[in-house]
Design a protein around this motif. Structure first.
Motif, PDB file in Angstrom:
ATOM      1  N   SER A 285       0.777  -1.095   0.245  1.00  0.00           N
ATOM      2  CA  SER A 285      -0.042   0.036   0.034  1.00  0.00           C
ATOM      3  C   SER A 285       1.025   1.352  -0.014  1.00  0.00           C
ATOM      4  CB  SER A 285      -0.766  -0.080   1.160  1.00  0.00           C
ATOM      5  OG  SER A 285      -1.615   1.144   1.160  1.00  0.00           O
ATOM      6  N   THR A 286       1.993   1.190   0.642  1.00  0.00           N
ATOM      7  CA  THR A 286       2.816   2.363   0.761  1.00  0.00           C
ATOM      8  C   THR A 286       3.411   2.719  -0.751  1.00  0.00           C
ATOM      9  OG1 THR A 286       3.632   1.705   2.814  1.00  0.00           O
ATOM     10  CG2 THR A 286       5.079   3.245   1.783  1.00  0.00           C
ATOM     11  N   LEU A 287       3.951   1.555  -1.313  1.00  0.00           N
ATOM     12  CA  LEU A 287       4.410   1.997  -2.709  1.00  0.00           C
ATOM     13  C   LEU A 287       3.134   2.310  -3.843  1.00  0.00           C
ATOM     14  CD1 LEU A 287       6.820  -1.086  -3.214  1.00  0.00           C
ATOM     15  CD2 LEU A 287       7.424   1.279  -2.698  1.00  0.00           C
ATOM     16  N   GLU A 288       2.009   1.717  -3.473  1.00  0.00           N
ATOM     17  CA  GLU A 288       0.910   2.058  -4.294  1.00  0.00           C
ATOM     18  C   GLU A 288       0.615   3.700  -4.148  1.00  0.00           C
ATOM     19  OE1 GLU A 288      -3.751   0.890  -4.692  1.00  0.00           O
ATOM     20  OE2 GLU A 288      -2.359  -0.341  -3.903  1.00  0.00           O
ATOM     21  N   GLU A 289       0.513   4.019  -2.866  1.00  0.00           N
ATOM     22  CA  GLU A 289       0.351   5.416  -2.351  1.00  0.00           C
ATOM     23  C   GLU A 289       1.492   6.344  -3.138  1.00  0.00           C
ATOM     24  OE1 GLU A 289      -2.330   6.884  -1.212  1.00  0.00           O
ATOM     25  OE2 GLU A 289      -3.615   4.891  -0.675  1.00  0.00           O
ATOM     26  N   MET A 290       2.525   5.814  -3.031  1.00  0.00           N
ATOM     27  CA  MET A 290       3.717   6.779  -3.500  1.00  0.00           C
ATOM     28  C   MET A 290       3.557   6.950  -5.072  1.00  0.00           C
ATOM     29  SD  MET A 290       7.099   5.561  -1.516  1.00  0.00           S
ATOM     30  CE  MET A 290       8.149   6.720  -2.359  1.00  0.00           C
ATOM     31  N   ALA A 291       3.098   5.883  -5.642  1.00  0.00           N
ATOM     32  CA  ALA A 291       2.829   5.816  -7.376  1.00  0.00           C
ATOM     33  C   ALA A 291       1.763   6.908  -7.546  1.00  0.00           C
ATOM     34  CB  ALA A 291       2.888   4.357  -7.759  1.00  0.00           C
ATOM     35  N   THR A 292       0.886   6.780  -6.841  1.00  0.00           N
ATOM     36  CA  THR A 292      -0.428   7.569  -7.044  1.00  0.00           C
ATOM     37  C   THR A 292       0.238   9.083  -6.986  1.00  0.00           C
ATOM     38  OG1 THR A 292      -1.983   6.083  -6.405  1.00  0.00           O
ATOM     39  CG2 THR A 292      -2.850   8.197  -6.279  1.00  0.00           C
ATOM     40  N   ILE A 293       0.858   9.387  -5.880  1.00  0.00           N
ATOM     41  CA  ILE A 293       1.188  10.917  -5.827  1.00  0.00           C
ATOM     42  C   ILE A 293       2.179  11.235  -6.636  1.00  0.00           C
ATOM     43  CG2 ILE A 293       2.307  12.511  -4.145  1.00  0.00           C
ATOM     44  CD1 ILE A 293      -0.437  11.576  -3.068  1.00  0.00           C
ATOM     45  N   LEU A 294       3.026  10.294  -7.106  1.00  0.00           N
ATOM     46  CA  LEU A 294       4.242  10.621  -8.265  1.00  0.00           C
ATOM     47  C   LEU A 294       3.532  10.864  -9.439  1.00  0.00           C
ATOM     48  CD1 LEU A 294       7.025   8.005  -7.163  1.00  0.00           C
ATOM     49  CD2 LEU A 294       7.097  10.726  -7.091  1.00  0.00           C
ATOM     50  N   GLN A 295       2.421  10.356  -9.516  1.00  0.00           N
ATOM     51  CA  GLN A 295       1.503  10.361 -10.968  1.00  0.00           C
ATOM     52  C   GLN A 295       1.010  11.705 -10.956  1.00  0.00           C
ATOM     53  OE1 GLN A 295      -1.959  10.027 -11.294  1.00  0.00           O
ATOM     54  NE2 GLN A 295      -1.823  10.836 -13.611  1.00  0.00           N
ATOM     55  N   ARG A 296       0.361  11.953  -9.879  1.00  0.00           N
ATOM     56  CA  ARG A 296      -0.215  13.363 -10.039  1.00  0.00           C
ATOM     57  C   ARG A 296       1.179  14.710 -10.027  1.00  0.00           C
ATOM     58  NH1 ARG A 296      -4.381  12.858  -5.062  1.00  0.00           N
ATOM     59  NH2 ARG A 296      -5.759  11.185  -6.020  1.00  0.00           N
ATOM     60  N   MET A 297       2.168  14.239  -9.232  1.00  0.00           N
ATOM     61  CA  MET A 297       3.239  15.389  -9.635  1.00  0.00           C
ATOM     62  C   MET A 297       3.774  15.199 -10.947  1.00  0.00           C
ATOM     63  SD  MET A 297       5.277  14.253  -6.019  1.00  0.00           S
ATOM     64  CE  MET A 297       6.859  14.769  -6.825  1.00  0.00           C
ATOM     65  N   ALA A 298       3.955  14.184 -11.593  1.00  0.00           N
ATOM     66  CA  ALA A 298       4.182  14.288 -12.872  1.00  0.00           C
ATOM     67  C   ALA A 298       3.311  15.119 -13.990  1.00  0.00           C
ATOM     68  CB  ALA A 298       4.204  12.979 -13.317  1.00  0.00           C
ATOM     69  N   VAL A 299       1.754  15.127 -13.712  1.00  0.00           N
ATOM     70  CA  VAL A 299       1.107  15.670 -14.534  1.00  0.00           C
ATOM     71  C   VAL A 299       1.045  17.161 -14.256  1.00  0.00           C
ATOM     72  CG1 VAL A 299      -1.527  16.222 -14.736  1.00  0.00           C
ATOM     73  CG2 VAL A 299      -0.890  14.037 -14.410  1.00  0.00           C
ATOM     74  N   LEU A 300       1.392  17.465 -12.853  1.00  0.00           N
ATOM     75  CA  LEU A 300       1.465  19.143 -12.513  1.00  0.00           C
ATOM     76  C   LEU A 300       2.990  19.644 -12.899  1.00  0.00           C
ATOM     77  CD1 LEU A 300       0.493  19.022  -8.791  1.00  0.00           C
ATOM     78  CD2 LEU A 300      -0.746  20.002 -10.738  1.00  0.00           C
ATOM     79  N   GLN A 301       3.878  18.587 -13.342  1.00  0.00           N
ATOM     80  CA  GLN A 301       5.108  19.165 -13.782  1.00  0.00           C
ATOM     81  C   GLN A 301       4.787  19.393 -15.452  1.00  0.00           C
ATOM     82  OE1 GLN A 301       7.641  16.074 -12.198  1.00  0.00           O
ATOM     83  NE2 GLN A 301       8.216  17.278 -10.360  1.00  0.00           N
ATOM     84  N   ALA A 302       4.214  18.376 -16.022  1.00  0.00           N
ATOM     85  CA  ALA A 302       4.022  18.412 -17.283  1.00  0.00           C
ATOM     86  C   ALA A 302       3.212  19.559 -17.890  1.00  0.00           C
ATOM     87  CB  ALA A 302       3.537  16.992 -18.033  1.00  0.00           C
ATOM     88  N   VAL A 303       2.201  19.827 -17.140  1.00  0.00           N
ATOM     89  CA  VAL A 303       1.034  20.747 -17.463  1.00  0.00           C
ATOM     90  C   VAL A 303       0.859  21.643 -16.202  1.00  0.00           C
ATOM     91  CG1 VAL A 303      -1.077  21.289 -18.336  1.00  0.00           C
ATOM     92  CG2 VAL A 303       0.077  19.057 -18.988  1.00  0.00           C
ATOM     93  N   PRO A 304       1.700  22.657 -16.086  1.00  0.00           N
ATOM     94  CA  PRO A 304       1.552  23.273 -14.782  1.00  0.00           C
ATOM     95  C   PRO A 304       0.286  24.225 -14.691  1.00  0.00           C
ATOM     96  CG  PRO A 304       3.831  23.821 -15.907  1.00  0.00           C
ATOM     97  CD  PRO A 304       2.753  23.176 -16.720  1.00  0.00           C
ATOM     98  N   GLY A 305      -0.450  24.053 -13.334  1.00  0.00           N
ATOM     99  CA  GLY A 305      -1.655  24.489 -13.424  1.00  0.00           C
ATOM    100  C   GLY A 305      -2.876  24.044 -13.629  1.00  0.00           C
ATOM    101  N   ILE A 306      -2.796  22.619 -13.979  1.00  0.00           N
ATOM    102  CA  ILE A 306      -3.773  21.881 -14.246  1.00  0.00           C
ATOM    103  C   ILE A 306      -4.722  21.444 -13.060  1.00  0.00           C
ATOM    104  CG2 ILE A 306      -2.588  19.482 -14.393  1.00  0.00           C
ATOM    105  CD1 ILE A 306      -4.060  18.646 -16.792  1.00  0.00           C
ATOM    106  N   GLY A 307      -4.064  21.287 -12.024  1.00  0.00           N
ATOM    107  CA  GLY A 307      -4.584  20.861 -10.879  1.00  0.00           C
ATOM    108  C   GLY A 307      -5.168  21.994 -10.031  1.00  0.00           C
ATOM    109  N   SER A 308      -5.177  23.263 -10.762  1.00  0.00           N
ATOM    110  CA  SER A 308      -5.311  24.416  -9.699  1.00  0.00           C
ATOM    111  C   SER A 308      -6.825  24.510  -9.437  1.00  0.00           C
ATOM    112  CB  SER A 308      -4.768  25.769 -10.437  1.00  0.00           C
ATOM    113  OG  SER A 308      -5.270  25.795 -11.784  1.00  0.00           O
ATOM    114  N   ASP A 309      -7.634  23.906 -10.323  1.00  0.00           N
ATOM    115  CA  ASP A 309      -9.144  23.945 -10.205  1.00  0.00           C
ATOM    116  C   ASP A 309      -9.669  22.568  -9.651  1.00  0.00           C
ATOM    117  OD1 ASP A 309      -8.329  22.429 -12.412  1.00  0.00           O
ATOM    118  OD2 ASP A 309      -9.963  23.282 -13.827  1.00  0.00           O
ATOM    119  N   GLY A 310      -8.844  21.855  -9.018  1.00  0.00           N
ATOM    120  CA  GLY A 310      -9.080  20.578  -8.341  1.00  0.00           C
ATOM    121  C   GLY A 310      -9.985  20.925  -7.164  1.00  0.00           C
TER     122      GLY A 310
END
Length: 620
Positions: A285-310
Motif C-alpha cells: 500500500s505504501t508503494l501504491e500510494e507513492m505511485a499515485t502521488i508521483l503520477q499527480r506530480m508528473a501531471v503538474l510538472q508536465a502541465v503546470p496549473g492543471i490541478g489548480s481547479d481541483g
C-alpha cells in the motif's frame, strides 16, 4: 425486518439512477425510445459496475405496463406495475437469470433453451439473462448458438461477463456489446455522499475519499466498504477508523518519504520505513500510494496549473503541488517506475518490510546526481561555475600555498570561465597536477556549448597554465632534490604506466591481477621494494599480488624485486591515464570530423548533422 445492505438497498431501479455509465444509458434509452431493439445484448466490465442492474432495468423497460396498465416499451419504467415490482423482487416468471459459474454445462443450457419455444406467460417479452457467460463450456456455447442467432421475436438474450476475451467470437458476433467502465473515485465519492445523507450517517470527507479510492472503480465494493466502515466506527465515518479498517497507509508517511527522497535524506527514509513496520502498515500500500502521488506530480510538472481547479478541500493537493516543484521531472518519472516495479518484488523477499526498505534505498541510489565530479570536497573545475554567494557554491576553504590556476586571460572562452576572470583552483594536497589537467581536458571535450575553435583555445590554456604552475613549483621548492615532489609523482606514474601497459599487451597478467595493476598507484620504489596503493580491498588479494610480483620480476629480470600493497586514495593510475588518453583520442576524432571541409559543406548546403555518439576513434 432484517437489515438490507447498502449495495442492495440503493441498487438503481431505472436508468436515471445509474451512475457513471452514461454511454450505456444513452444507447439503450435511444434504442428503447425508437423501438430499434436487438435480440441479444452483451454487457462487459469489472465487478460491481452495474451489469446485472442494467439487465434488470432493460427487462423492466421491455415489460413495463405503466401504472394504469396501458403502457408499452419505455426507457423510463414506472417501477410500480406488477412487472416492475416482480422483476425487482426476482419472481417475474418471464425473466430468468442463470449463473453460468455454477450452471456451465450443456445440460443446463439445453434446459434453459427448452423454455424458448413457449411464449411469455404474463409479460411482453421473455428475457434470458446469463451471468458470467464466459464460464460456459464450449459445448454449452455451441448448443445456444442457433437460438442466439435467430430467437423468437418475443425472446431477448442478455449476457454479462467480466472476461469477454473468453467468450467465443461466434457468440460475440451475435450480440450488441456494451462495455461498462470502472467508475472514477470522484463519481463514487459523490454517490456515497448522497447515500449517507439518505441514511443520516455523518462522515468526514477524507474518510469518503479513502473509501472511494479503495473501491477501485466498483460501486458495489464502495457501498460494501461503507457498510463495514459504519459498523467499525459505531455509526460514524471518520478518517482514522476508516484508515485502520482498510489497512491503508496514512499519506503523511508517503509525503514524508517523497520529501526525504527529493532532499536525498537517507536517514529520514529509513526511519519512516521502520515506523511503517512498527505500525504494521502495508508495504504494498505504501508503494501504491507513492505511485499515485508521483503520477499527480508528473501531471503538474508536465502541465503546470492543471490541478489548480481541483478539490481545494483536499489537503493533499497543496502538498502534492509543493513536491512537484521541489523534485525534477525526470526524477519523478524514475521514482514512479521504481515504485511500480518494486511492488512486484515484495513477495520475493523473506521480509516484506526489508523489501520495502530496499526499494526506498534504490530510489536514493538511482537519484540523478547533479554533481559532475565524484569527489564531494572538490569545486567544479570547468563548466557553469556558481556565482560567489549563491546557494550552489560550496563552503569556502582555506587553500594551501600551492594551487593550480588557469585565469580567463590565458585563453579560456567566456562560456567556460564566466564573465569575470575567475581562477580554477584545486588543492594540491588532494589532487595532483596531472589529474587536474586530465579532468580539465575531459570537461572541455564534453562541453557541447564550445565550438571547435573555442575548445582548442581552452585546451591550449590548460596546457599553458599547467606548465606555468609546474615551473613555479619547481623554482620555489627548497630541498636537496632538484626535482619537486610533484615531478617525482609524475615520473613514477609514467614509469608505472609504461610497465603495466607492457604487461597487459604481452598478456602477462589477466583478470584480477590485471585490474590490480591498472587501478593501483606506484607510491615509491626504494631498495627493490615497490609500494603500490589501491582504493578497494577486494583488489588486494594474496593470489593477485603474487601473480603481479612474478610478472614484474620476469619483465624486469629482477628476482630481488618485492611489492607491498596498501589501501588509500589514489589519484594517478594507469587506468585513469588510459581513460584520459581515450577521451583525448575521441576529442581529436570529433574535431577532425567537425573541421573536415566536406562535412562542413554538407552541413551548410544540405542541412546535414553529425549524429551524437556516432564518431568513434580508431586506435592506430
Amino acid at each position: 425486518m432484517s437489515y438490507l445492505v447498502l449495495a442492495r438497498k440503493y441498487r438503481p431501479r431505472n436508468f436515471s439512477e445509474m451512475v457513471g455509465q452514461s454511454h450505456v444509458v444513452q444507447a439503450l434509452g435511444n434504442a428503447l425510445g425508437t423501438g430499434r431493439l436487438h435480440h441479444a445484448y452483451l454487457f462487459t466490465g469489472t465487478r460491481g459496475v452495474g451489469k446485472t442492474t442494467v439487465s434488470r432495468i432493460l427487462a423492466k423497460s421491455l415489460n413495463c405496463t405503466g401504472i394504469d396498465g396501458q403502457g408499452g416499451i419505455t426507457a423510463e419504467p414506472c417501477g410500480a406495475c406488477n412487472a416492475c415490482r416482480d422483476i425487482d423482487s426476482g419472481r417475474f416468471v418471464d425473466y430468468t437469470e442463470l449463473d453460468a459459474a455454477s450452471n456451465r454445462g450443456v445440460d443446463e443450457i439445453a434446459q434453459l433453451l427448452e423454455q424458448a419455444v413457449y411464449k411469455p406467460v404474463v409479460g411482453r417479452f421473455k428475457v434470458f439473462m446469463i451471468d458470467e457467460v464466459h464460464m460456459l463450456t464450449n459445448t454449452a456455447f455451441n448448443a445456444m448458438l442457433k437460438t442466439l442467432e435467430e430467437p423468437p421475436e418475443y425472446l431477448k438474450f442478455v449476457l454479462a461477463t467480466t472476461d469477454p476475451q473468453k467468450v467465443p467470437a461466434t457468440v460475440l458476433s451475435r450480440c450488441l456489446q456494451f462495455n461498462l467502465r470502472p467508475m472514477a473515485p470522484e463519481t463514487v465519492l459523490e454517490h456515497l455522499v448522497q447515500v449517507l445523507a439518505a441514511e443520516n450517517v455523518s462522515a468526514e470527507p477524507q474518510a469518503l475519499r479513502l473509501l472511494s479510492r479503495a473501491a477501485r472503480g466498483s460501486m458495489r465494493d464502495a457501498l460494501s466498504l461503507t457498510d463495514q466502515a459504519i459498523a467499525f466506527g459505531s455509526g460514524q465515518l471518520d478518517e482514522a477508523s476508516v484508515r485502520v479498517m482498510l489497512g491503508s497507509v496514512d499519506r503523511s508517511y508517503v509525503f514524508r518519504l517523497l520529501d526525504a527522497l527529493a532532499r536525498g535524506d537517507g536517514r529520514t527514509v529509513v526511519e519512516t520505513s521502520e515506523v511503517l513496520r512498527l505500525n504494521g502498515l502495508s508495504a504494498a500500500s505504501t508503494l501504491e500510494e507513492m505511485a499515485t502521488i508521483l503520477q499527480r506530480m508528473a501531471v503538474l510538472q508536465a502541465v503546470p496549473g492543471i490541478g489548480s481547479d481541483g478539490d481545494d478541500s483536499d489537503p493533499e493537493v497543496v502538498e502534492t503541488a509543493r513536491l512537484a516543484q521541489a523534485m525534477p521531472a525526470d526524477e519523478t518519472q524514475l521514482l514512479y517506475s521504481l515504485c511500480l516495479h518494486g511492488r512486484s518484488e515484495l513477495g520475493l523477499a523473506p521480509d516484506e518490510y526489508a523489501a520495502l526498505t530496499m526499494v526506498l534505498l534504490r530510489l536514493l541510489a538511482f537519484k540523478p546526481s547533479t554533481a559532475v565530479l565524484p569527489a564531494p570536497a572538490q569545486t567544479p573545475l570547468v563548466g557553469n561555475m556558481p556565482a560567489p554567494g549563491s546557494a550552489a557554491e560550496p563552503p569556502k576553504k582555506s587553500l594551501p600555498e600551492k594551487a593550480v590556476a588557469f585565469p580567463a586571460s590565458s585563453g579560456f572562452p567566456a562560456s567556460v570561465t564566466g564573465s569575470t576572470a575567475q581562477s580554477w583552483e584545486c588543492e594540491r594536497a588532494q589532487t595532483p597536477l596531472a589529474q587536474v589537467t586530465s579532468e580539465l581536458t575531459t570537461r572541455v571535450v564534453h562541453d557541447k556549448n564550445l565550438t571547435p575553435a573555442q575548445a582548442e583555445k581552452a585546451l591550449l590554456a590548460i596546457k599553458t597554465g599547467a606548465d606555468n604552475e609546474a615551473d613555479e613549483a619547481q623554482l620555489e621548492k627548497s630541498g636537496p632534490s632538484p626535482a619537486s615532489h610533484s615531478n617525482q609523482e609524475v615520473s613514477l606514474g609514467d614509469a608505472w604506466e609504461q610497465i603495466v601497459n607492457q604487461l597487459v599487451a604481452a598478456e602477462s597478467i589477466a583478470a584480477l591481477t590485471r585490474e590490480l595493476a591498472l587501478q593501483s598507484q606506484l607510491c615509491s620504489r626504494d631498495d627493490n621494494l615497490w609500494i603500490l596503493r589501491v582504493e578497494r580491498e577486494s583488489l588486494s588479494q594474496p593470489a593477485a599480488r603474487e601473480k603481479l610480483l612474478l610478472a614484474l620480476q620476469t619483465a624486469l629480470a629482477d628476482d630481488t624485486l618485492r611489492i607491498a600493497v596498501e589501501l588509500g586514495a589514489v589519484n594517478d593510475t594507469p587506468a585513469r591515464r588510459n581513460g584520459a588518453a581515450l577521451v583525448e583520442r575521441q576529442r581529436a576524432a570529433e574535431l577532425l570530423i567537425q573541421n573536415d571541409p566536406f562535412v562542413q559543406d554538407m552541413i551548410r548546403d544540405w542541412g546535414a548533422r553529425i549524429v551524437p555518439g556516432s564518431i568513434k576513434s580508431v586506435s592506430s
